[in-house]
Design an enzyme around this catalytic site. Structure first.
Site, PDB file in Angstrom:
ATOM      1  N   LYS A   1       0.839  -1.206   0.000  1.00 46.53           N
ATOM      2  CA  LYS A   1       0.000   0.000   0.000  1.00 46.53           C
ATOM      3  C   LYS A   1       0.874   1.256   0.000  1.00 46.53           C
ATOM      4  CE  LYS A   1      -3.624  -2.574   2.337  1.00 46.53           C
ATOM      5  NZ  LYS A   1      -4.416  -2.858   3.538  1.00 46.53           N
TER       6      LYS A   1
ATOM      7  N   GLN B   1      -4.063  -1.678   9.772  1.00 48.20           N
ATOM      8  CA  GLN B   1      -4.053  -3.000   9.141  1.00 48.20           C
ATOM      9  C   GLN B   1      -4.624  -4.049  10.095  1.00 48.20           C
ATOM     10  OE1 GLN B   1      -3.275  -3.516   5.950  1.00 48.20           O
ATOM     11  NE2 GLN B   1      -3.525  -5.721   6.016  1.00 48.20           N
TER      12      GLN B   1
ATOM     13  N   ASP C   1     -10.746   2.739   4.340  1.00 50.10           N
ATOM     14  CA  ASP C   1     -11.089   1.315   4.192  1.00 50.10           C
ATOM     15  C   ASP C   1     -12.597   1.122   4.015  1.00 50.10           C
ATOM     16  OD1 ASP C   1      -8.955  -0.563   4.232  1.00 50.10           O
ATOM     17  OD2 ASP C   1      -8.559  -0.109   6.344  1.00 50.10           O
TER      18      ASP C   1
HETATM   19  N1  GUN Z   1      -6.569  -6.803   6.317  1.00 47.66           N
HETATM   20  C1  GUN Z   1      -6.914  -7.514   5.226  1.00 47.66           C
HETATM   21  N2  GUN Z   1      -7.480  -6.715   4.308  1.00 47.66           N
HETATM   22  C2  GUN Z   1      -7.495  -5.481   4.830  1.00 47.66           C
HETATM   23  C3  GUN Z   1      -7.947  -4.218   4.340  1.00 47.66           C
HETATM   24  O1  GUN Z   1      -8.474  -4.071   3.235  1.00 47.66           O
HETATM   25  N3  GUN Z   1      -7.762  -3.174   5.189  1.00 47.66           N
HETATM   26  C4  GUN Z   1      -7.206  -3.295   6.428  1.00 47.66           C
HETATM   27  N4  GUN Z   1      -7.113  -2.215   7.187  1.00 47.66           N
HETATM   28  N5  GUN Z   1      -6.781  -4.457   6.897  1.00 47.66           N
HETATM   29  C5  GUN Z   1      -6.926  -5.530   6.098  1.00 47.66           C
END
Ligand code: GUN
Length: 279
Positions: free
Chosen positions: A49, A93, A116
Site C-alpha cells: 500500500k 491494518q 477502508d
Molecule cells: N486486512 C486484510 N485486508 C485489509 C484491508 O483491506 N484493510 C485493512 N485495514 N486491513 C486488512
C-alpha cells in the site's frame, strides 16, 4: 475460451488516473498506516500500500507499533491522526494482535478519514446507495466487471462468504447493479446446486480449491477474491484454477486479479478523502 481478467493492468490505469488527479490538489494527499505487531502477511500488505501511495503521489506516514501495544495507546494514536490536517486517510491494518478490540478501532477512526470504508457510518452510506467511500475489494471487483463490459443487470450472482469486509458489501454492490444475488456461507446447504446457477460467481472463502469445476456453470464469470497459500506455499485463491478456467467465459487469476484492484480502490478513496478535506 476463457478471458483472464488482468487486475494488475487495470490497477495501473486506475492508479495513473489517481496520480493525475492528486497532482491537481493544492496539498499532497496523505495516508497514515498503522501496523501493530509483526505479522509477516500484514507487513507485506502494508508495504504494498505504501508503494502504491508513492506511485500515486500520495504521502504515507507509517506508524509501526509493538504487539504489546495497549488499546489505550492505539486509540490515542488514532485520536492524534484524526486531528492531523496532513492526514487524509487512516488505515489500521487488520487483523490486530490478540487482546486488541478491532471494532473499537474501526469506530475510533473519524468517518471522513475511513478510507477502508469499515466505519458503520460509511457502511450505512454505502448500503443506502449514497457512498462517501467504497469498500476496496468489492469496489475493485465491480471496476473489473465494468472494464470488461460484463453485464450484471438481471443476471444471477452468487457470493461465497459473508464477511463485513468482502462478502456482505460485495452482495450489496451487485444488488445495486441490478444483479439477482444469493449469498452463501459455511451453513449453506446444497452449495454446488446454488453455485451452478451463477452467471457471476464471486468467491471470498479463504480455502484452497474449495471452488471445483462441478460447482461452475459453463460460460460463467468467476471472480476469486481469496489469497491463500497452497500445500507448497504458493499463493493461490479459492478456485481450482486449472480445472475451472476452461468452463468459464471470464476468470480472475491469483495473484494478479482482485488483489491489485483492492489496492487501487484504496488509492481512489484517499483521493476522495483529500478532495473532501480540501474542498
Ligand atoms: N486486512 C486484510 N485486508 C485489509 C484491508 O483491506 N484493510 C485493512 N485495514 N486491513 C486488512
Amino acid at each position: 475460451m476463457a478471458t483472464r481478467i488482468d487486475g494488475k493492468a487495470l490497477a495501473v490505469k486506475v492508479k495513473e488516473r489517481v496520480r493525475e488527479e492528486a497532482a491537481k490538489l493544492p496539498r499532497q494527499p496523505g495516508l497514515a498506516v498503522i501496523l501493530v505487531g509483526d505479522d509477516p502477511a500484514s507487513r507485506v500488505y502494508v508495504s504494498g500500500k505504501e508503494k502504491d501511495c508513492a506511485e500515486c503521489g500520495i504521502l504515507s506516514f507509517e506508524h509501526k507499533l509493538p504487539a504489546e501495544t495497549t488499546q489505550e495507546e492505539l486509540l490515542a494514536l488514532i485520536e492524534k491522526l484524526n486531528a492531523d490536517p496532513a492526514v487524509d486517510g487512516i488505515l489500521c491494518q487488520l487483523p490486530l494482535p490478540g487482546g486488541l478490540d478491532e471494532e473499537a478501532v474501526i469506530n475510533a477512526i473519524v468517518p471522513d478519514k475511513d478510507v477502508d470504508c469499515f466505519h458503520p457510518f460509511n457502511v450505512g452510506r454505502m448500503v443506502i446507495g449514497e457512498p462517501v467511500f467504497l469498500p476496496c475489494t468489492p469496489a475493485g471487483v465491480m471496476e473489473m466487471l465494468r472494464e470488461y463490459e460484463i453485464p450484471i443487470r438481471g443476471r444471477r450472482c452468487v457470493v461465497l462468504g459473508r464477511s463485513n469486509i468482502v462478502g456482505k458489501p460485495m452482495s450489496i454492490l451487485l444488488t445495486q447493479s441490478d444483479g439477482t444475488v444469493t449469498t452463501c456461507h459455511s451453513r449453506t446447504e446444497n452449495l454446488a446446486e446454488i453455485t451452478r446457477q451463477a452467471d457471476i460467481l464471486v468467491s471470498a472463502v479463504g480455502k484452497v480449491r474449495c471452488v471445483t469445476a462441478d460447482m461452475v456453470k459453463d460460460g460463467a464469470v468467476v471472480i476469486d477474491v481469496a489469497m491463500n497459500r497452497d500445500e507448497n506455499g504458493k499463493l493461490c485463491g479459492d478456485v481450482d484454477f486449472a480445472a475451472v478456467e476452461p468452463k468459464t467465459s471470464y476468470i480472475t487469476p491469483v495473484p494478479g486479479g482482485v488483489g491489485p484492484m483492492t489496492r487501487a480502490v484504496l488509492m481512489e478513496n484517499i483521493l476522495t478523502a483529500a478532495r473532501n478535506h480540501q474542498a
